[in-house]
Design a protein around this motif. Structure first.
Motif, PDB file in Angstrom:
ATOM      1  N   ARG A   1      72.079  58.465  67.392  1.00 44.25           N
ATOM      2  CA  ARG A   1      71.966  59.879  66.971  1.00 44.25           C
ATOM      3  C   ARG A   1      73.301  60.609  67.040  1.00 44.25           C
ATOM      4  O   ARG A   1      73.345  61.831  66.821  1.00 44.25           O
ATOM      5  CB  ARG A   1      70.979  60.602  67.896  1.00 44.25           C
ATOM      6  N   ILE A   2      74.353  59.930  67.399  1.00 40.84           N
ATOM      7  CA  ILE A   2      75.647  60.604  67.558  1.00 40.84           C
ATOM      8  C   ILE A   2      76.010  61.361  66.284  1.00 40.84           C
ATOM      9  O   ILE A   2      75.932  60.816  65.180  1.00 40.84           O
ATOM     10  CB  ILE A   2      76.744  59.583  67.942  1.00 40.84           C
ATOM     11  N   THR A   3      76.358  62.629  66.466  1.00 36.01           N
ATOM     12  CA  THR A   3      76.684  63.493  65.330  1.00 36.01           C
ATOM     13  C   THR A   3      78.024  64.171  65.603  1.00 36.01           C
ATOM     14  O   THR A   3      78.254  64.661  66.705  1.00 36.01           O
ATOM     15  CB  THR A   3      75.591  64.584  65.167  1.00 36.01           C
ATOM     16  N   ILE A   4      78.883  64.159  64.600  1.00 33.26           N
ATOM     17  CA  ILE A   4      80.153  64.874  64.713  1.00 33.26           C
ATOM     18  C   ILE A   4      79.950  66.227  64.044  1.00 33.26           C
ATOM     19  O   ILE A   4      79.480  66.287  62.907  1.00 33.26           O
ATOM     20  CB  ILE A   4      81.306  64.102  64.021  1.00 33.26           C
ATOM     21  N   ALA A   5      80.264  67.297  64.772  1.00 36.96           N
ATOM     22  CA  ALA A   5      80.006  68.651  64.267  1.00 36.96           C
ATOM     23  C   ALA A   5      81.259  69.509  64.398  1.00 36.96           C
ATOM     24  O   ALA A   5      82.290  69.038  64.879  1.00 36.96           O
ATOM     25  CB  ALA A   5      78.854  69.270  65.053  1.00 36.96           C
ATOM     26  N   ASN A   6      81.138  70.760  64.008  1.00 35.42           N
ATOM     27  CA  ASN A   6      82.205  71.761  64.170  1.00 35.42           C
ATOM     28  C   ASN A   6      83.547  71.266  63.620  1.00 35.42           C
ATOM     29  O   ASN A   6      84.556  71.268  64.335  1.00 35.42           O
ATOM     30  CB  ASN A   6      82.324  72.178  65.647  1.00 35.42           C
ATOM     31  N   ASN A   7      83.519  70.806  62.383  1.00 39.49           N
ATOM     32  CA  ASN A   7      84.766  70.357  61.740  1.00 39.49           C
ATOM     33  C   ASN A   7      85.451  69.232  62.502  1.00 39.49           C
ATOM     34  O   ASN A   7      86.677  69.190  62.597  1.00 39.49           O
ATOM     35  CB  ASN A   7      85.755  71.527  61.622  1.00 39.49           C
ATOM     36  N   GLY A   8      84.664  68.363  63.089  1.00 37.94           N
ATOM     37  CA  GLY A   8      85.228  67.198  63.768  1.00 37.94           C
ATOM     38  C   GLY A   8      85.627  67.447  65.215  1.00 37.94           C
ATOM     39  O   GLY A   8      86.141  66.546  65.876  1.00 37.94           O
ATOM     40  N   ARG A   9      85.367  68.662  65.726  1.00 33.03           N
ATOM     41  CA  ARG A   9      85.862  68.975  67.079  1.00 33.03           C
ATOM     42  C   ARG A   9      84.850  68.690  68.171  1.00 33.03           C
ATOM     43  O   ARG A   9      85.172  68.680  69.356  1.00 33.03           O
ATOM     44  CB  ARG A   9      86.315  70.434  67.135  1.00 33.03           C
ATOM     45  N   VAL A  10      83.582  68.475  67.779  1.00 28.02           N
ATOM     46  CA  VAL A  10      82.530  68.265  68.779  1.00 28.02           C
ATOM     47  C   VAL A  10      81.731  67.018  68.437  1.00 28.02           C
ATOM     48  O   VAL A  10      81.423  66.768  67.269  1.00 28.02           O
ATOM     49  CB  VAL A  10      81.573  69.491  68.823  1.00 28.02           C
ATOM     50  N   VAL A  11      81.414  66.215  69.451  1.00 25.81           N
ATOM     51  CA  VAL A  11      80.447  65.130  69.255  1.00 25.81           C
ATOM     52  C   VAL A  11      79.239  65.449  70.130  1.00 25.81           C
ATOM     53  O   VAL A  11      79.382  65.912  71.260  1.00 25.81           O
ATOM     54  CB  VAL A  11      81.032  63.737  69.617  1.00 25.81           C
ATOM     55  N   TYR A  12      78.046  65.256  69.569  1.00 21.42           N
ATOM     56  CA  TYR A  12      76.858  65.468  70.393  1.00 21.42           C
ATOM     57  C   TYR A  12      75.786  64.452  70.061  1.00 21.42           C
ATOM     58  O   TYR A  12      75.829  63.771  69.022  1.00 21.42           O
ATOM     59  CB  TYR A  12      76.322  66.902  70.234  1.00 21.42           C
ATOM     60  N   SER A  13      74.876  64.300  70.996  1.00 15.26           N
ATOM     61  CA  SER A  13      73.665  63.518  70.755  1.00 15.26           C
ATOM     62  C   SER A  13      72.568  64.110  71.634  1.00 15.26           C
ATOM     63  O   SER A  13      72.817  65.086  72.359  1.00 15.26           O
ATOM     64  CB  SER A  13      73.887  62.039  71.067  1.00 15.26           C
ATOM     65  N   TRP A  14      71.362  63.533  71.562  1.00 20.74           N
ATOM     66  CA  TRP A  14      70.281  64.128  72.344  1.00 20.74           C
ATOM     67  C   TRP A  14      69.320  63.066  72.857  1.00 20.74           C
ATOM     68  O   TRP A  14      69.263  61.942  72.353  1.00 20.74           O
ATOM     69  CB  TRP A  14      69.536  65.184  71.537  1.00 20.74           C
TER      70      TRP A  14
END
Ligand code: AMP
Ligand code: MN
Ligand code: MN
Length: 328
Positions: free
Chosen positions: A220-233
């Protein structure tokens, strides 16, 4: 600002209060991590060496995290509901009353509360507060207290401190991996710690269900915020469906932080209608502790957490907005 002579006198006062107490209860924060367990067991074992009547307890009603069951003293943990008000309650690695969870009532009924912590936002809620935000772990402060207590370090005390130090420094990789932290670690190894064995017990003992859970998180790894954040849940049903234990989610964020070129790492954990957020900063100018506090949580500059009163997807959108590259 605490001067070092102040620190020495607080150490002496803490040692004196502990040695004079007829009963001591030792506790750390809810959702105990390696430092919470290591610091509690190290101080418990040290006070037993000193002939003090001491019991370790847990801030929440759940069992102590099985990950650290191999540490000596683990079997001494007693539920806080079973304990009488002690002369002295020691809160370790715990910056506020609220982080004591179910044990707060017992702490408030104690003759005195002693706080030993390394969180820079510690509220100093004890009658004695031994707080050093430069310490890599709370167990490092306990380790330095041993000579003041008049207790010679044993291999078991050193092992508890080493596990705390290893986990709170991210296996000696975060910015709190100072010369002092490494010298302390060297001293612990000299006392008899088996560094290889402890590393393996903490980081190379994942169960198949825990790895299955990790697989879900990685997928579920997602790169967000123009590449500045990685998140998963971690979804509410992930634990039941994989058979992983709640404490086996502790190091998942360490694996997600292996993602390159991001400033922040976030793991969202669905807990009923609320969401537990774990934040890590990879860029040295980002203070995730401040972000966590804005959501009613807390922690350190580079590692912090909060429980947000929102369902998973809303929590993700809300937290991303205040992280680097977000809309806020
Ligand atoms: P975690 O993300 O749970 O591994 O926690 C990282 C750091 O943030 C630790 O120092 C925790 O003590 C702190 N922390 C986590 N959750 C909270 C919370 N709800 N309130 C205050 N501090 C927290
Ligand atoms: Mn901790
Ligand atoms: Mn800690």
């Amino acid at each position: 600002m605490t001067t070092s002579s102040d620190a020495v006198s607080v150490e002496r006062a803490v040692a004196q209060a502990l040695r004079a107490a007829r009963s001591v209860v030792v506790c750390a924060h809810v959702n105990p991590d390696g430092d919470a367990v290591g610091a509690v067991l190290a101080l418990t074992l040290a006070l037993r060496e000193a002939g003090v009547n001491v019991v370790p307890t847990l801030a929440d009603a759940h069992d102590a995290p099985a990950t650290y069951r191999f540490l000596e003293g683990f079997d001494l943990y007693r539920p806080c509901a079973e304990l009488d008000a002690p002369d002295v309650f020691v809160a370790l690695d715990t910056p506020t009353w609220a982080r004591l969870g179910d044990a707060e009532t017992l702490a408030r009924s104690a003759g005195a509360v002693v706080v030993v912590d390394h969180h820079s936002d510690d509220a100093c809620f004890g009658s004695l507060n031994l707080v050093d935000s430069a310490a890599a772990s709370t167990a490092s402060i306990v380790w330095r207290l041993l000579p003041v207590l008049g207790v010679a370090p044993t291999p078991a005390i050193a092992a508890a401190c080493y596990v705390a130090l290893m986990t709170d420094t991210g296996r000696f990789s975060y910015s709190n991996t100072t010369p002092r932290a490494l010298r302390d670690a060297a001293d612990m190894i000299e006392v008899g710690v088996d560094a290889r064995s402890l590393y393996s017990k903490v980081y190379e003992s994942r169960t198949a269900p825990a790895l299955a859970l990790l697989g879900r998180v990685l997928s579920r790894i997602t790169i967000a915020n123009n590449g500045r954040v990685v998140y998963s849940w971690i979804a509410a049903n992930d634990l039941a469906e994989t058979g992983a234990l709640a404490e086996e989610t502790e190091n998942v964020v360490d694996i997600v932080r292996q993602t390159g070129r991001v400033d922040a790492v976030v793991i969202f954990k669905e807990e009923g209608g609320t969401t537990k957020v774990s934040l890590r900063a990879k860029c040295p100018t980002l203070d995730v502790g401040a972000i966590a506090r804005s959501f009613g949580g807390g922690g350190h500059v580079a590692a912090a957490g909060a429980t947000v009163d929102l369902p998973l997807q809303d929590a993700i959108a809300t937290v991303l907005r205040v992280l680097p590259g977000g809309a806020a």
